[in-house]
Design a protein around this motif. Structure first.
Motif, PDB file in Angstrom:
ATOM      1  N   GLN A  52      34.365  36.879  22.369  1.00  0.00           N
ATOM      2  CA  GLN A  52      36.371  37.179  22.627  1.00  0.00           C
ATOM      3  C   GLN A  52      36.778  36.904  24.191  1.00  0.00           C
ATOM      4  O   GLN A  52      35.632  37.407  24.269  1.00  0.00           O
ATOM      5  CB  GLN A  52      35.655  38.585  21.485  1.00  0.00           C
ATOM      6  N   VAL A  53      37.222  36.241  23.553  1.00  0.00           N
ATOM      7  CA  VAL A  53      38.059  36.673  25.371  1.00  0.00           C
ATOM      8  C   VAL A  53      38.619  38.151  25.979  1.00  0.00           C
ATOM      9  O   VAL A  53      38.783  38.255  25.075  1.00  0.00           O
ATOM     10  CB  VAL A  53      38.676  35.546  25.915  1.00  0.00           C
ATOM     11  N   GLN A  54      38.064  37.884  27.249  1.00  0.00           N
ATOM     12  CA  GLN A  54      38.476  39.464  27.918  1.00  0.00           C
ATOM     13  C   GLN A  54      39.087  39.125  29.160  1.00  0.00           C
ATOM     14  O   GLN A  54      38.198  38.344  29.957  1.00  0.00           O
ATOM     15  CB  GLN A  54      37.436  40.456  27.826  1.00  0.00           C
ATOM     16  N   LEU A  55      40.399  39.768  29.672  1.00  0.00           N
ATOM     17  CA  LEU A  55      40.602  39.707  30.587  1.00  0.00           C
ATOM     18  C   LEU A  55      40.398  40.871  31.528  1.00  0.00           C
ATOM     19  O   LEU A  55      41.037  41.720  30.757  1.00  0.00           O
ATOM     20  CB  LEU A  55      42.444  38.804  30.436  1.00  0.00           C
ATOM     21  N   VAL A  56      40.732  41.099  32.709  1.00  0.00           N
ATOM     22  CA  VAL A  56      40.569  42.411  33.396  1.00  0.00           C
ATOM     23  C   VAL A  56      41.301  41.791  34.913  1.00  0.00           C
ATOM     24  O   VAL A  56      40.459  41.356  35.904  1.00  0.00           O
ATOM     25  CB  VAL A  56      38.617  42.856  33.439  1.00  0.00           C
ATOM     26  N   GLU A  57      43.055  43.120  34.798  1.00  0.00           N
ATOM     27  CA  GLU A  57      43.427  42.372  36.338  1.00  0.00           C
ATOM     28  C   GLU A  57      42.813  43.483  36.997  1.00  0.00           C
ATOM     29  O   GLU A  57      42.934  44.788  36.806  1.00  0.00           O
ATOM     30  CB  GLU A  57      44.375  42.049  35.592  1.00  0.00           C
ATOM     31  N   SER A  58      42.613  43.834  38.467  1.00  0.00           N
ATOM     32  CA  SER A  58      42.843  44.393  39.152  1.00  0.00           C
ATOM     33  C   SER A  58      43.563  44.645  40.870  1.00  0.00           C
ATOM     34  O   SER A  58      43.622  43.202  40.292  1.00  0.00           O
ATOM     35  CB  SER A  58      40.944  44.320  39.371  1.00  0.00           C
ATOM     36  N   GLY A  59      43.404  45.550  41.738  1.00  0.00           N
ATOM     37  CA  GLY A  59      44.028  44.935  42.890  1.00  0.00           C
ATOM     38  C   GLY A  59      44.949  45.630  42.921  1.00  0.00           C
ATOM     39  O   GLY A  59      45.946  45.437  44.391  1.00  0.00           O
ATOM     40  N   GLY A  60      45.912  45.976  42.090  1.00  0.00           N
ATOM     41  CA  GLY A  60      47.340  46.632  42.275  1.00  0.00           C
ATOM     42  C   GLY A  60      46.953  48.364  43.067  1.00  0.00           C
ATOM     43  O   GLY A  60      46.159  48.556  43.269  1.00  0.00           O
ATOM     44  N   GLY A  61      48.713  48.049  42.962  1.00  0.00           N
ATOM     45  CA  GLY A  61      48.640  50.194  44.177  1.00  0.00           C
ATOM     46  C   GLY A  61      50.065  50.238  44.418  1.00  0.00           C
ATOM     47  O   GLY A  61      50.733  49.628  44.104  1.00  0.00           O
ATOM     48  N   LEU A  62      49.769  51.200  45.192  1.00  0.00           N
ATOM     49  CA  LEU A  62      51.259  51.281  46.236  1.00  0.00           C
ATOM     50  C   LEU A  62      51.355  50.628  47.115  1.00  0.00           C
ATOM     51  O   LEU A  62      50.494  51.305  48.610  1.00  0.00           O
ATOM     52  CB  LEU A  62      51.201  53.025  45.968  1.00  0.00           C
ATOM     53  N   VAL A  63      52.552  49.810  47.628  1.00  0.00           N
ATOM     54  CA  VAL A  63      52.505  49.544  49.066  1.00  0.00           C
ATOM     55  C   VAL A  63      54.473  49.391  49.171  1.00  0.00           C
ATOM     56  O   VAL A  63      54.770  49.337  48.837  1.00  0.00           O
ATOM     57  CB  VAL A  63      51.918  47.828  49.088  1.00  0.00           C
ATOM     58  N   GLN A  64      54.160  49.771  50.763  1.00  0.00           N
ATOM     59  CA  GLN A  64      55.283  49.771  51.220  1.00  0.00           C
ATOM     60  C   GLN A  64      56.293  48.415  51.139  1.00  0.00           C
ATOM     61  O   GLN A  64      55.398  46.921  50.723  1.00  0.00           O
ATOM     62  CB  GLN A  64      55.382  50.281  52.736  1.00  0.00           C
ATOM     63  N   PRO A  65      57.440  48.018  51.029  1.00  0.00           N
ATOM     64  CA  PRO A  65      58.317  47.321  51.331  1.00  0.00           C
ATOM     65  C   PRO A  65      57.759  46.048  52.281  1.00  0.00           C
ATOM     66  O   PRO A  65      57.473  46.505  53.636  1.00  0.00           O
ATOM     67  CB  PRO A  65      60.004  47.927  51.519  1.00  0.00           C
ATOM     68  N   GLY A  66      57.356  45.011  52.407  1.00  0.00           N
ATOM     69  CA  GLY A  66      56.907  43.900  53.689  1.00  0.00           C
ATOM     70  C   GLY A  66      55.365  44.293  54.148  1.00  0.00           C
ATOM     71  O   GLY A  66      55.218  43.222  54.394  1.00  0.00           O
ATOM     72  N   GLY A  67      54.476  44.951  52.864  1.00  0.00           N
ATOM     73  CA  GLY A  67      53.609  45.134  52.819  1.00  0.00           C
ATOM     74  C   GLY A  67      53.023  44.053  51.136  1.00  0.00           C
ATOM     75  O   GLY A  67      53.759  42.627  51.345  1.00  0.00           O
ATOM     76  N   SER A  68      51.653  43.335  51.853  1.00  0.00           N
ATOM     77  CA  SER A  68      50.581  42.663  51.162  1.00  0.00           C
ATOM     78  C   SER A  68      49.569  43.289  49.941  1.00  0.00           C
ATOM     79  O   SER A  68      49.183  44.288  49.789  1.00  0.00           O
ATOM     80  CB  SER A  68      49.877  41.074  51.659  1.00  0.00           C
ATOM     81  N   LEU A  69      49.045  42.456  48.922  1.00  0.00           N
ATOM     82  CA  LEU A  69      48.694  42.827  47.757  1.00  0.00           C
ATOM     83  C   LEU A  69      47.586  41.741  47.582  1.00  0.00           C
ATOM     84  O   LEU A  69      48.183  41.093  47.050  1.00  0.00           O
ATOM     85  CB  LEU A  69      48.807  43.904  47.173  1.00  0.00           C
ATOM     86  N   ARG A  70      46.496  41.477  46.796  1.00  0.00           N
ATOM     87  CA  ARG A  70      45.608  40.460  46.643  1.00  0.00           C
ATOM     88  C   ARG A  70      45.277  40.706  44.836  1.00  0.00           C
ATOM     89  O   ARG A  70      44.228  42.134  45.234  1.00  0.00           O
ATOM     90  CB  ARG A  70      45.060  40.591  47.222  1.00  0.00           C
ATOM     91  N   LEU A  71      45.494  40.667  43.996  1.00  0.00           N
ATOM     92  CA  LEU A  71      45.683  40.812  42.750  1.00  0.00           C
ATOM     93  C   LEU A  71      44.690  39.900  41.721  1.00  0.00           C
ATOM     94  O   LEU A  71      43.862  38.324  42.739  1.00  0.00           O
ATOM     95  CB  LEU A  71      46.238  40.610  42.269  1.00  0.00           C
ATOM     96  N   SER A  72      43.516  40.208  41.354  1.00  0.00           N
ATOM     97  CA  SER A  72      42.479  39.252  40.638  1.00  0.00           C
ATOM     98  C   SER A  72      42.292  39.950  39.275  1.00  0.00           C
ATOM     99  O   SER A  72      42.705  41.214  38.614  1.00  0.00           O
ATOM    100  CB  SER A  72      41.017  40.109  41.506  1.00  0.00           C
ATOM    101  N   CYS A  73      41.930  38.446  38.325  1.00  0.00           N
ATOM    102  CA  CYS A  73      41.655  38.827  36.750  1.00  0.00           C
ATOM    103  C   CYS A  73      40.122  37.934  36.778  1.00  0.00           C
ATOM    104  O   CYS A  73      40.534  36.400  36.864  1.00  0.00           O
ATOM    105  CB  CYS A  73      43.119  37.751  36.149  1.00  0.00           C
ATOM    106  N   VAL A  74      39.696  38.358  36.108  1.00  0.00           N
ATOM    107  CA  VAL A  74      38.467  38.078  35.755  1.00  0.00           C
ATOM    108  C   VAL A  74      38.013  37.559  34.250  1.00  0.00           C
ATOM    109  O   VAL A  74      38.856  39.024  33.518  1.00  0.00           O
ATOM    110  CB  VAL A  74      37.051  39.204  36.119  1.00  0.00           C
TER     111      VAL A  74
END
Length: 115
Positions: A1-23
């Motif tokens: 069974q395939v499982q997808l797990v996303e992470s890395g989100g959050g609260l950020v100010q405009p102009g900021g950066s985030l890096r999301l991951s999906c395993v």
């Protein structure tokens, strides 16, 4: 069974950066093109960025994120990434990964862009 797990989100100010991951697990990851989607309440899920499979790793992007987001993958880690720079309030959404929407959706990761 395939499982997808996303992470890395959050609260950020405009102009900021985030890096999301999906395993991904339960599949031969390198064989599958992968896509990041996002969804806000009351709207349909939309494609954000895609990357091809089998070592080609060719990316494509929704117009509003071109030049700001970068999709990449590490087949040795069964992981697809989404580097998000210069974030805007309209990028606020729950972000999901999938492969042509063929697998059950994961829980997603919430991105909230606000000052």
């Amino acid at each position: 069974q395939v499982q997808l797990v996303e992470s890395g989100g959050g609260l950020v100010q405009p102009g900021g950066s985030l890096r999301l991951s999906c395993v991904a697990s339960g599949l031969t990851f390198e064989q599958y093109p992968m896509t990041w989607y996002r969804q806000v309440p009351g709207k349909e899920r939309e494609m954000v960025a895609s990357i091809t499979s089998f070592g080609g790793n060719y990316p494509s992007y929704e117009d509003s994120v071109t030049g700001r987001f970068t999709i990449s993958r590490d087949n040795s880690k069964n992981t697809v990434y989404l580097q998000m720079n210069n974030l805007r309030p309209e990028d606020t959404a729950v972000y999901y990964c999938n492969s042509n929407q063929r697998f059950a959706w994961g829980q997603g990761t919430q991105v909230f862009v606000s000052s």
